[in-house]
Every structure is written in structure tokens, then in C-alpha cells.
Design a protein around this motif. Structure first.
Motif, PDB file in Angstrom:
ATOM      1  N   GLY A  25       0.833  -1.193   0.000  1.00 54.51           N
ATOM      2  CA  GLY A  25       0.000   0.000   0.000  1.00 54.51           C
ATOM      3  C   GLY A  25       0.871   1.247   0.000  1.00 54.51           C
ATOM      4  O   GLY A  25       2.027   1.215   0.437  1.00 54.51           O
ATOM      5  N   ALA A  26       0.320   2.361  -0.487  1.00 53.67           N
ATOM      6  CA  ALA A  26       1.092   3.596  -0.592  1.00 53.67           C
ATOM      7  C   ALA A  26       0.187   4.791  -0.328  1.00 53.67           C
ATOM      8  O   ALA A  26      -0.909   4.878  -0.884  1.00 53.67           O
ATOM      9  N   THR A  27       0.640   5.705   0.517  1.00 52.95           N
ATOM     10  CA  THR A  27      -0.110   6.927   0.802  1.00 52.95           C
ATOM     11  C   THR A  27       0.640   8.132   0.252  1.00 52.95           C
ATOM     12  O   THR A  27       1.868   8.138   0.157  1.00 52.95           O
ATOM     13  N   PHE A  28      -0.139   9.162  -0.099  1.00 53.62           N
ATOM     14  CA  PHE A  28       0.438  10.359  -0.703  1.00 53.62           C
ATOM     15  C   PHE A  28      -0.320  11.593  -0.233  1.00 53.62           C
ATOM     16  O   PHE A  28      -1.500  11.535   0.122  1.00 53.62           O
ATOM     17  N   THR A  29       0.385  12.710  -0.215  1.00 54.75           N
ATOM     18  CA  THR A  29      -0.203  14.023   0.040  1.00 54.75           C
ATOM     19  C   THR A  29       0.214  14.923  -1.110  1.00 54.75           C
ATOM     20  O   THR A  29       1.404  15.108  -1.369  1.00 54.75           O
ATOM     21  N   GLY A  30      -0.758  15.468  -1.814  1.00 52.31           N
ATOM     22  CA  GLY A  30      -0.466  16.239  -3.008  1.00 52.31           C
ATOM     23  C   GLY A  30      -0.961  15.508  -4.240  1.00 52.31           C
ATOM     24  O   GLY A  30      -1.293  14.316  -4.198  1.00 52.31           O
TER      25      GLY A  30
END
Length: 280
Positions: free
Chosen positions: A230-235
Motif C-alpha cells: 500500500g502507498a499513501t500520498f499528500t499532493g
């Protein structure tokens, strides 16, 4: 997390899905391409679209083959973003190829099948491929495709404050060398996988399959989670690299597993005049 590749560099936080779930605010946008069809692809520039079928099986698909670096396309309806005011917005993604070593493409799968035509019931849809059978070999090197994604609202509005999650399941390996790999090159602020994952650290913020392959329709099982990143991002912009070991052929999609992500809560204030999101 497995044996680290000599070239591996991990510069983002790594979270253990055995004891954590992705925090709530990231759950306001889940990038998922498993339901994308050819009707959802537009604005092709520098791509050649061509059909592809596994042998005599029913596994027809469309390939979008990059003809140059900088090739781009738009994928519609990859998620719904709930902004900080509680309003929903449809999200598209603009995909731009930064680099690649053929055979490497993007693909729409109409049926998710093995080469012998057996439906494995894995998610289909849109995603990268590398080393696809029937295409020229990558000359003894790993076939890969390196690409940037920019998230845009379907209505053209701003994406200020956007946060989200995506994921990649069924990352296959073998006992000889790291195989199928995803690298979270830039724009990500967290990687999420089990401490007993059948993955090894690989490349730039990446993980590759080792140990075995996953061949089961149950994507929520323990073994499935051992093959999940899994991968989280902001932007609204991030960069990824997908590759396979020389001589192999794989494909993947964006598919966050619901059981790994907490849903955000929101309190209704002032008779519905406003809400404050609150993580559970």
C-alpha cells in the motif's frame, strides 16, 4: 521485510499492516483502476493503441504502447475525493511516461486470466505491464516503465489539500531473484506492508516479490497481504516505476485493499452548516 537489495534506498516511513491501518484522512481518496475500461482512456499523445490476446484464451486486452518519453494519456474516474469541507469530486489521472525499457506498456484487461485462459478472478482494469509475452525481449535487462501521475478533478477545480491511498496486490516473486517490483519513486509519504511480506526492498522506495507467487482469488487472505504494497500520498503528483525480472512477463493495477484503510469520520456542526473530519 525480507532481504534488502544492494541498490535499495528507502526514504519514506514504512508501516506494518499487521499492527496498523492506513489513517483515516487518506481514506478520503482511494486510487483504484480495476474497473477502468477503454472508454475511460482519452487524450492519448505519444501512445500507440493495439490489441493483445493471450494465446487462444478469452483474455483480450488493449495495449497502450509508449512511442517516446513524455507520452501521456488521461484515465477517467479513478476515484472520488472527499475534500476537507465534505464535498465529493470525481478524480482523473494524467499519466506521463518518464522512461521505459520495452517491452513495457499500459494495458486494459477485459478479463483477468492466466495464459491458458483460466479466469483467476484477480482484479482487471488499467495498469502497467512489463516483459509482456510476444513482444521483443528487454535484452537481458529488467523491462520497466517509469511514469508520473498527476491527479486532476473531473470538473477542473482545484485539488488543494488532497491526500489519498492506493495499493498494488499480487506482487509475484520466486526463489532465485527479486521479480515483479513497484517503486514509490517520489511524492509518497508512506509505504504499507506486512512485516512478514513475501517482498524484498528494491530500488527507490520499492519492493519486489520473492519467495513465491500468489494465485488465489481471495485478495484479503493472509497470503494475499504478504504480496501487497500500500502507498499513501499528500499532493496531486507522484512518480512510480514498475518492472519485472529478465525473461518474465507481468502486469499490475492500482488496487487498494479496503481492509487496510480506516474510514474517516465527520461531525456535523451547526445544523449541517459545516463538518470537521475526524480520524477514528
Amino acid at each position: 521485510m525480507g532481504v534488502m537489495s544492494a541498490q535499495a534506498v528507502t526514504a519514506i516511513p514504512v508501516h506494518d499492516l499487521e499492527i496498523e491501518q492506513v489513517t483515516g484522512l487518506y481514506g478520503n481518496l482511494r486510487i483504484d483502476t480495476t474497473r477502468v475500461t477503454a472508454d475511460d482512456i482519452s487524450d492519448l499523445s505519444g501512445f500507440a493503441r493495439e490489441p493483445f490476446t493471450y494465446g487462444d484464451g478469452p483474455c483480450a486486452s488493449d495495449l497502450y504502447r509508449p512511442e517516446r518519453k513524455g507520452a501521456s494519456l488521461r484515465v477517467h474516474d479513478v476515484g472520488t475525493w472527499i475534500d476537507l469541507h465534505g464535498e465529493s469530486h470525481g478524480i482523473d489521472m494524467i499519466v506521463t511516461v518518464e522512461d521505459y525499457l520495452a517491452p513495457a506498456d499500459f494495458r486494459i484487461m477485459y478479463n483477468s486470466c492466466s495464459p491458458d485462459g483460466v479466469d483467476l478472478a484477480h482484479p482487471a482494469g488499467f495498469g502497467p505491464t512489463a516483459g509482456l509475452a510476444g513482444r521483443p525481449a528487454a535484452d537481458g535487462r529488467r523491462a520497466f516503465i517509469d511514469f508520473t501521475i498527476r491527479l486532476v478533478r473531473a470538473d477542473g477545480g482545484p485539488t488543494d489539500g488532497i491526500m489519498g491511498v492506493t495499493g498494488f496486490n499480487d506482487i509475484d516473486g520466486n526463489t532465485a531473484t527479486p521479480n515483479e517490483a513497484w517503486e514509490l519513486v517520489s511524492g509518497f509519504d508512506g509505504a504499507w506492508l506486512r512485516s512478514d511480506a513475501h517482498l524484498t526492498e528494491y530500488g527507490e522506495n520499492g519492493w519486489a516479490g520473492v519467495t513465491d507467487e500468489y494465485q488465489d482469488p481471495d485478495m484479503e487472505s493472509t497470503h494475499a497481504l504478504q504480496h501487497y504494497l500500500g502507498a499513501t500520498f499528500t499532493g496531486d503528483t507522484f512518480r512510480l516505476r514498475y518492472s519485472v525480472m529478465p525473461g518474465d512477463s507481468r502486469g499490475s493495477q492500482f488496487s487498494p485493499l479496503n481492509g487496510t484503510v480506516l474510514y474517516p469520520l465527520a461531525y456535523d456542526l451547526n445544523g449541517g452548516a459545516g463538518t470537521i473530519p475526524n480520524e477514528p
